[in-house]
Each structure stands twice: as C-alpha cells, then as structure tokens.
Design an enzyme around this catalytic site. Sequence first.
Site, mmCIF file in Angstrom:
data_model
loop_
_atom_site.group_PDB
_atom_site.id
_atom_site.type_symbol
_atom_site.label_atom_id
_atom_site.label_comp_id
_atom_site.label_asym_id
_atom_site.label_seq_id
_atom_site.Cartn_x
_atom_site.Cartn_y
_atom_site.Cartn_z
ATOM 1 N N VAL A 56 1.263 9.976 -5.746
ATOM 2 C CA VAL A 56 1.487 11.373 -5.367
ATOM 3 C C VAL A 56 2.901 11.765 -5.800
ATOM 4 C CG1 VAL A 56 1.465 13.051 -3.497
ATOM 5 C CG2 VAL A 56 -0.015 11.044 -3.366
ATOM 6 N N ASP B 86 8.663 8.448 -6.029
ATOM 7 C CA ASP B 86 9.890 9.178 -5.703
ATOM 8 C C ASP B 86 10.242 9.126 -4.227
ATOM 9 O OD1 ASP B 86 7.893 10.751 -4.647
ATOM 10 O OD2 ASP B 86 8.689 12.647 -5.429
ATOM 11 N N ARG C 185 0.832 -1.205 0.000
ATOM 12 C CA ARG C 185 0.000 0.000 0.000
ATOM 13 C C ARG C 185 0.865 1.252 0.000
ATOM 14 N NH1 ARG C 185 -2.936 2.788 4.400
ATOM 15 N NH2 ARG C 185 -4.728 3.863 3.502
ATOM 16 N N HIS D 199 0.684 4.354 -2.582
ATOM 17 C CA HIS D 199 0.432 5.724 -2.134
ATOM 18 C C HIS D 199 1.591 6.646 -2.505
ATOM 19 C CE1 HIS D 199 -3.150 5.389 0.800
ATOM 20 N NE2 HIS D 199 -3.202 4.422 -0.092
ATOM 21 N N ASN E 296 -3.280 8.567 4.819
ATOM 22 C CA ASN E 296 -2.079 7.836 5.215
ATOM 23 C C ASN E 296 -1.901 7.671 6.720
ATOM 24 O OD1 ASN E 296 -1.230 7.550 2.528
ATOM 25 N ND2 ASN E 296 -0.176 9.516 2.541
ATOM 26 N N GLU F 144 3.133 14.123 3.226
ATOM 27 C CA GLU F 144 2.152 13.151 2.731
ATOM 28 C C GLU F 144 1.745 12.135 3.787
ATOM 29 O OE1 GLU F 144 3.458 11.160 -0.855
ATOM 30 O OE2 GLU F 144 4.411 12.998 -1.566
ATOM 31 N N HIS G 135 -6.143 -5.549 -2.251
ATOM 32 C CA HIS G 135 -6.996 -5.542 -1.066
ATOM 33 C C HIS G 135 -7.272 -6.946 -0.542
ATOM 34 C CE1 HIS G 135 -8.867 -1.249 -1.694
ATOM 35 N NE2 HIS G 135 -7.583 -1.236 -1.371
ATOM 36 N N THR G 136 -6.723 -7.938 -1.192
ATOM 37 C CA THR G 136 -6.871 -9.303 -0.690
ATOM 38 C C THR G 136 -6.031 -9.530 0.556
ATOM 39 O OG1 THR G 136 -6.892 -11.626 -1.354
ATOM 40 C CG2 THR G 136 -4.992 -10.333 -2.035
#
Length: 328
Positions: A71, A75, A63, A67, A95, A89, A194-195
């Site tokens: 965004v 990087d 995840r 994420h 988050n 972030e 999402h498993t």
Amino acid sequence: MDLRRVNAFLAFVAIILSSCAPSNAQLQIGFYEHTCPLAEFIVKEEVMKALKVDPGMAAGLVRMHFHDAFVRGADGSVLIDSTSNNTAEKDAPPNNPSLRGFEIIDAAKARLETKCKHIVSCADILAFAARDSVLFSMGLPYAVPSGRRDGRVSLASEAMSNLPPPSFNLTQLTQAFNGKGLSQEEMIILAGAHTIGRSHCSSFSNRLYNFNSTVSQDPSLDPTYAKQLKKQCPNGSTNASLVVPMDPDTPTKFDSNYYKLILANRGLFTSDQTLISTPQTKKQVQVNAYVPLYFQLKFRDAFVKMGKIGVLTGKQGEIRINCRVINS
C-alpha cells in the site's frame, strides 16, 4: 545528422531516463553507517527481546512489512494511527485486528530518537525488524538496503484495494503481485511466509461452512484437516479472537512445511491451496517443499525486492519522530 545534435539528443535522453529511474536505486546497504552506526543493532535488540517472549510475533512483523509495501510502497504508512479526520491503513479490515507488533517498532524508534535524533526512518525500522524476524525464525542472515523515507498519507480505503484477500485465486494473486512488480514465482515464494503465524477463523470459515451454493465445505480441503478446523472454529461463533496456526506442525519455525501442507490439501486459505492449481505452479510448490535451501534463498531475494516497492528516498517524504504520527 550533425554530430553535435546527436550528442545533445543522447544527453537529453540520458537525463530523461535518469529522472525516471526507480527510487529504490537510491537504497543502499549500510545507509546509516556514518549517521547512526548502531541503527540496525538497536532494532535487532528490540526485535530479539520481543521474540524471546513471544516467538509468534515474528510472523506479525513479516506480515506488517508486506502490508506496508503493498500500500503506497514501503513507506511506513501502515504504522500511522487513525485520527478523527482519517481512518488509517492499520484500521482497515485486512489489518485490524490481525496486524500486530507495532509496539516493537515504537520501542526501537524511541531508542533511536535518543541515540540519533531524526535520522532513522520508521519505514527502515520496519524493514530491519522484518529481516530480523526472518533471521530469528529461519536462521538465515542477510543484508537489507535502507535509506527509505516515511510517507505522510495512510488511508484504510487503499489497504482494502491493494492487499490481496485470502479468497483470491491464482489468476487474481498473480495479477495483484504483477501490479507491484513481482512475478508469479516471487508470489509463490513470498506466500511461504504463511509457514509462520496465525489466522483468525473469519479469514477461512467460508471454506468450512459456506463455500458455495452447491457444497458447504471446500472439496479441495483435506476432510480430516477440515474436521480439525471446525473444532477450533465452530460454525456461527461470534468470538472474534479465535485464531489457528497457519502451519499447525511448526507454527513458529520458518521452514518449507507450508508447501508440504498445500500438497496434502491442507492450505488454510483459498489463496494458499490455489498455488497448485496449474502444473507449472504445482511444480514450483514441490521444489519449495523439498529443496529447503532453494526456498530460503529465493525468499530472501523476493523479500528484499518487495521491500523496495515504491519507496521514498532523498528529500521525498519525511523522517517521522513518532512512527504513529505524521510530523506537524
């Protein structure tokens, strides 16, 4: 037209096109082969050590990579800590407090700085760690191109505007992923992450108690599953630490059961259940559910592609010494 002028024009066009080529073209498998040969091995060691203690952390690293990529591109900006002058972030609502696994990246970076000082980027460490998490929970080995550089900007406001929330419908999700260069099919494939993992109750409680002005409970949610979720997430609870597994059957196994749950109206988020809202997307969900190898291979390809979004390469960005802090 004069042939020399034609050739000169074509050469000029070639220069323009090459300068506009996506930066991910500079990523390559085995990027650290000569400068830090043990880089990927060291990251894998730290990841596997952590996952043996807490297998659920695999979902956290997968995840986190997603994420990060959504965004400013992949990087490593999601790893930067907030300061007195800036909320980063990682402290944006999508988050914090749900994102986890930062200490694993820190441990790998500390070892790499001892072994190969100022060589391996935090962005690449995160990409390797996410790949190793998929290997741990799915059993599928694959190569990840590297050569990313670290960004120097991390803004909570950008996380809010770029990360698709769990309330998104199919159209909104498709637009969000298209905006990052990913197709609707790749969106559905990547949703399969999402498993594994867990969710805070606050991310879906509206489906249980406050769906809309007409009904309190989302009618697309299986009633038996809704009853179970209500026990785990009581109405009006102020306990922010309450979490439930995304896949209650196999919460730490990266399999295709997520899609079977959606077909049974047991997708946890609106953004999960919406994947079967059209005949075309429902067919894709069915294929992913019942042809596991197809899903695995498609996920590998889409995940690698996601890790190339907006990367910094060459002399862009920097190689952070501490993943949490921009170099001074």
